[in-house]
Design a protein around this motif. Structure first.
Motif: not given
Length: 561
Positions: A132-139, A173-175
């Motif tokens: 349902l979604s695709l996302s990524r994160a950095n510290r 981003a949270v797609y």
């Protein structure tokens, strides 16, 4: 039941829809994050962590599952050992500290294997309609290192550093809604738990926050061994998830006038309802005063290095001092107390202070306003259909209704059309460029509704009033998007920004903040006039602490002791 005087109307769109005011909006109890936490507590959602396979280098994957009344949703998280030189918040980045997808249900080992080959690649990979979604994160590198080192040494991190940053990781981003193969919005729109706007994304971020807390504890344990301290729950509570958002978000509120109208109209209706309360009971007054005091603490934590935001923060803090003095002597047991307070604010506070107060007066009245959240989604597909039988005179009147302020502008003056929105070839993301300095005019996107409305209005002036608009459009199809927007105004009076989105002085950051405020974001920290860092879910209960008592006012902090 509260009896209302209904002669207090919603505020005029001409007042509300100016960019300077939209760029001063604050979260409120209608915000999408708070809608979600209230629902999950009310419906007794259950949370599990069936997988946490992360090694001592912080590499591996984990699964966090939210079990609702009818369905389950699982965050599948992949942790990476990212070299510092590869860490970037730019949308063109190709590697991140962590990557995620929200899976529709509970993934099998085969699902996780498939996802492991695609989710870490983000745009370069492909996911399926099961996601349902695709996302990524950095510290946040310095705070991450501080928390790991402190816990590994058997101590707690410094609360002041928590206040200043507010998050251990920030998403870039949270797609959702069909991007990169993910499920389209239509797949989940009729599910009660996901029918409100952006509930998929809000659930993904909520579970991401729990993963980040667990990961930092895991990394501290790997470093400190038996002497490692457990992160104090009170400190953990004020660690949210950061978000770094740029121009890619700005066109959304222009491209979705009916949806954006629904958000604004619901908020304005909620404000009007509370202003219409004849008398406030002592317990409601006490709730308001308590929330106001807690909001001052939240503002005191808010930091920014951006000159415009520094000035806005200074004005907001001055507004809070002014409002504090006013509340010390104001009798809130008077007739129509909230209406009187809002009217006072219009003469004594900046737009920033006015909009914070407008959000705060909603807090004691959940029984009066919370039901309005069911009206925030856009289910009016018919609004997109042009009514060809409408007369030219009617269409001209509709254009004047939303764009009267724009019709007399000199659209040949460079200052009024200095900018142009276009889509970058490299990342297919919206950008804003200088029309007279860059070769971008031929690539311009239709994100200047005011200019286009003035152009269409002028073209219509040569047509008889009684002519059907279909006849005009058959000869001038280039104006179809403007006529459609004008007709949408009949059901979406708050759908149009009442400012020039391509003028030399436009501040795209105002558009970003307007949208993010409805998400429930706090601590807006612009890094320029085109991108901003925010914090999400700071103060929210973690899954094990979520209850009716903790599910709502968590956004207003209490001082750590």
């Amino acid at each position: 039941m509260i009896d209302l005087y209904r002669d207090i109307a919603r505020r005029d769109p001409a007042q509300v829809m100016r960019l300077s005011r939209l760029g001063s909006l604050h979260q409120c109890r209608l915000s999408f994050m708070r809608q979600l936490t209230r629902r999950m507590a009310r419906e007794n959602w259950r949370f599990t962590r069936p997988v946490f396979d992360i090694d001592t280098n912080g590499v591996g994957h984990a699964v966090y599952t939210a079990h609702g009344p009818e369905r389950a949703y699982s965050l599948v998280a992949f942790a990476h050992d990212l070299p510092p030189e590869q860490r970037s918040d730019r949308v063109i980045a190709e590697a991140w500290d962590a990557t995620f997808t929200l899976f529709d249900g509970i993934p099998t080992a085969e699902d996780i294997d498939r996802l492991s080959q695609n989710v870490p690649l983000q745009e370069a990979g492909r996911i399926s309609e099961s996601e349902l979604s695709l996302s990524r994160a950095n510290r946040s590198v310095r705070l991450w290192a501080h928390v790991v080192d402190a816990l590994a040494a058997g101590t707690q991190p410094d609360p002041e550093q928590i206040y200043q940053v507010g998050y251990l990781m920030r998403t870039t981003a949270v797609y959702g809604s069909g991007k990169f193969g993910a499920a389209d919005r239509e797949k989940t729109a009729d599910r009660p738990e996901l029918s409100a706007p952006f509930q998929t994304e809000m659930l993904s971020v909520y579970l991401t926050r729990t993963f980040v807390r667990d990961l930092v504890q895991h990394m501290a344990q790997a470093k400190g061994g038996d002497q490692t301290a457990s992160l104090d729950p009170t400190i953990a509570q004020w660690l949210g998830i950061g978000n770094s958002t740029g121009l890619g978000m700005a066109p959304f509120i222009v491209n979705h006038p009916v949806l954006f109208n629904n958000w604004i109209m619901v908020r304005e209706e909620a404000i009007a309802r509370v202003r219409s309360v004849p008398q406030a009971t002592p317990d409601r007054i006490a709730q308001f005063r308590a929330i106001f005091e807690r909001s001052k603490l939240s503002v005191s934590w808010w930091r920014s290095d951006h000159l415009v935001q520094i000035d806005k923060l200074a004005v907001l803090r001055a507004d809070l001092d002014t409002l504090t003095a006013e509340l010390a002597q104001r009798d809130l047991t008077e007739n129509l107390p909230w209406d009187a307070l809002i009217r006072w604010s219009e003469d004594h506070l900046s737009e920033e202070g006015q909009e914070l107060l407008a959000s705060l007066i909603l807090e004691p009245y959940g029984d009066l306003v919370d039901g309005l959240v069911d009206c925030m989604a856009d289910s009016n597909a018919g609004a997109q259909v042009i009514d060809g039988n409408m007369s030219v005179a009617q269409v001209r009147a509709l254009i004047r209704q939303s764009f009267d302020w724009a019709l007399d502008l000199d659209w040949k003056a460079q200052a009024n059309c200095a900018r142009a929105w276009y889509v970058s070839e490299e990342k297919l993301e919206p950008r804003l460029g200088e029309r007279f300095e860059e070769p971008i005019a031929e690539y311009e996107q239709p994100l200047a509704p005011a200019r286009d409305a003035a152009t269409a209005y002028d073209a219509l002036s040569h047509w008889p009033d009684t002519t059907h608009i279909a006849a005009f459009l058959s000869q001038h199809p280039e104006h179809r998007h403007t006529i459609r927007r004008a007709q949408m105004g009949q059901v979406a009076p708050y759908g149009e920004i009442r400012d020039n989105t391509i003028g030399a002085d436009v501040m795209p950051i105002d558009m970003l903040r307007a949208k993010l405020s409805f998400f429930g974001a706090t601590h807006f920290d612009p890094r320029s006039d085109r991108w901003v860092r925010i914090c999400m879910y700071a103060g929210a209960p973690y899954p094990e602490d979520l209850s009716a008592d903790t599910a709502d006012h968590w956004v207003y902090p209490r001082a750590m002791t």
